[in-house]
Design an enzyme around this catalytic site. Structure first.
Site, mmCIF file in Angstrom:
data_model
loop_
_atom_site.group_PDB
_atom_site.id
_atom_site.type_symbol
_atom_site.label_atom_id
_atom_site.label_comp_id
_atom_site.label_asym_id
_atom_site.label_seq_id
_atom_site.Cartn_x
_atom_site.Cartn_y
_atom_site.Cartn_z
ATOM 1 N N LYS A 71 0.800 -1.233 0.000
ATOM 2 C CA LYS A 71 0.000 0.000 0.000
ATOM 3 C C LYS A 71 0.838 1.291 0.000
ATOM 4 O O LYS A 71 0.401 2.307 -0.528
ATOM 5 C CB LYS A 71 -0.981 0.003 1.170
ATOM 6 N N ASP A 108 -10.382 3.450 1.527
ATOM 7 C CA ASP A 108 -10.789 2.804 2.786
ATOM 8 C C ASP A 108 -11.686 3.711 3.633
ATOM 9 O O ASP A 108 -12.691 3.261 4.190
ATOM 10 C CB ASP A 108 -9.554 2.391 3.605
ATOM 11 N N ALA A 135 -5.070 2.609 16.606
ATOM 12 C CA ALA A 135 -4.305 3.658 15.904
ATOM 13 C C ALA A 135 -3.412 3.064 14.823
ATOM 14 O O ALA A 135 -2.326 3.566 14.559
ATOM 15 C CB ALA A 135 -3.484 4.459 16.920
ATOM 16 N N ILE A 223 -14.986 -2.480 12.521
ATOM 17 C CA ILE A 223 -14.504 -2.762 11.168
ATOM 18 C C ILE A 223 -14.116 -4.232 11.015
ATOM 19 O O ILE A 223 -13.885 -4.698 9.915
ATOM 20 C CB ILE A 223 -13.392 -1.804 10.687
#
Ligand code: ATR
Length: 279
Positions: A71, A108, A135, A223
């Site tokens: 990514k 996202d 985080a 999530i």
């Protein structure tokens, strides 16, 4: 599926990639909209990432999704980067443009927010503070989306406090860092609680949190989507809160790529949810 010589090509690049649900998800939409195109899994190692991306571009691909561990490399290889990918510091969608440039986006946060909108249409982002647990990379995208939606105060709490403080320093968002041990009290008066940690996921530990101070008007989201009803969502439902599960984030984050490559903004239907969950 029968392809013509004009078929549009896209896929997902990862290492490994075999766990990815994206081929199934995009394949469902390609069938639904009767599109002359295909979406394939591409197992590409980090050493070969740049060469492979250039190769796909020169082979007529429209673009690719990018997953772990590529990514950040995806952001590096791009000529044009969306504002949200820049803020998040990672990209999950590459679009090969007609002029030969590569556009990188991160969808996202979009997927996270569209999932809330679809699952709880009357929820108002600006009606009060949000509590974000975790985080990591997922939290980054969630926080950027919440700040953009107008959430006035984001109470961020993480087991490793320093990571939360780093996010607060890096992101242009109204973040208040709260100690992990004080997470129960942070729920007082909040309008949203969202879990971005891996706690509650199958094979991981349970998320321990006392919802006593959480207003019953707050929306609760996880999530994590394996299982779909996490221990957090079960507790929140029993407490009287509306809940939105995590699978919709995965489904909605796929929409911008599909639209860019295949020309249709696809719908996230119940049928699609069931199809992807049945995998
Ligand atoms: P991602 O990029 O998918 O968000 P990640 O960067 O590994 O994944 O982040 C996982 C998150 O789950 C982190 O917030 C992590 O907390 P730390 O920063 O303290 O590691 C959190 N997490 C994982 N296991 C945890 C546990 N047992 N208790 C509390 N938090 C946990």
């Amino acid at each position: 599926m029968i392809l013509s010589g004009k078929a549009k090509l896209a896929g997902v690049v990862g290492w490994p990639v075999s766990h990815s649900k994206s081929p199934r998800l995009h394949g469902f939409w390609l069938e639904q909209y009767k599109i002359d195109g295909t979406y394939v899994p591409l197992a590409i190692s980090p050493d070969n990432f740049a060469t492979a991306i250039r190769g796909l571009q020169h082979s007529g691909f429209q673009g690719v999704n990018v997953t772990v561990p590529h990514k950040e490399s995806a952001l590096q290889i791009a000529d044009i980067v969306s504002a949200r990918a820049e803020k998040i510091g990672a990209a999950n969608t590459l679009v090969f443009q007609e002029d030969g440039s590569i556009f990188a986006d991160n969808t996202d946060g979009f997927g996270f927010y569209e999932n809330l909108k679809q699952g709880a249409p009357s929820w108002q982002p600006d009606a009060g503070p949000a509590v974000v647990l975790g985080a990591g990379g997922a939290a980054r995208a969630v926080i950027v989306a919440l700040a953009e939606a107008g959430v006035p105060d984001i109470r961020l709490t993480n087991r490793t406090r320093a990571r939360a403080e780093n996010l607060a320093a890096e992101l242009d968002a109204p973040i208040t860092v709260v100690d992990w041990d004080d997470r129960d009290a942070a729920l007082e008066g909040c309008n949203l609680l969202t879990n971005t940690t891996t706690l509650g996921m199958q094979g991981q530990g349970l998320l321990e949190i006392d919802l006593f101070d959480l207003p019953k008007t707050a929306l609760v989201n996880d999530i994590v989507y394996v299982p779909l009803m996490t221990n957090l969502l079960e507790k929140a439902h029993a407490h009287g809160c509306a809940v939105v599960d995590g699978i919709g984030m995965l489904l909605h984050q796929a929409r911008p790529g599909f639209e860019a490559w295949f020309g249709t903004d696809p719908q996230v239907s119940d049928e699609l949810r069931q199809f992807v969950l049945a995998d």
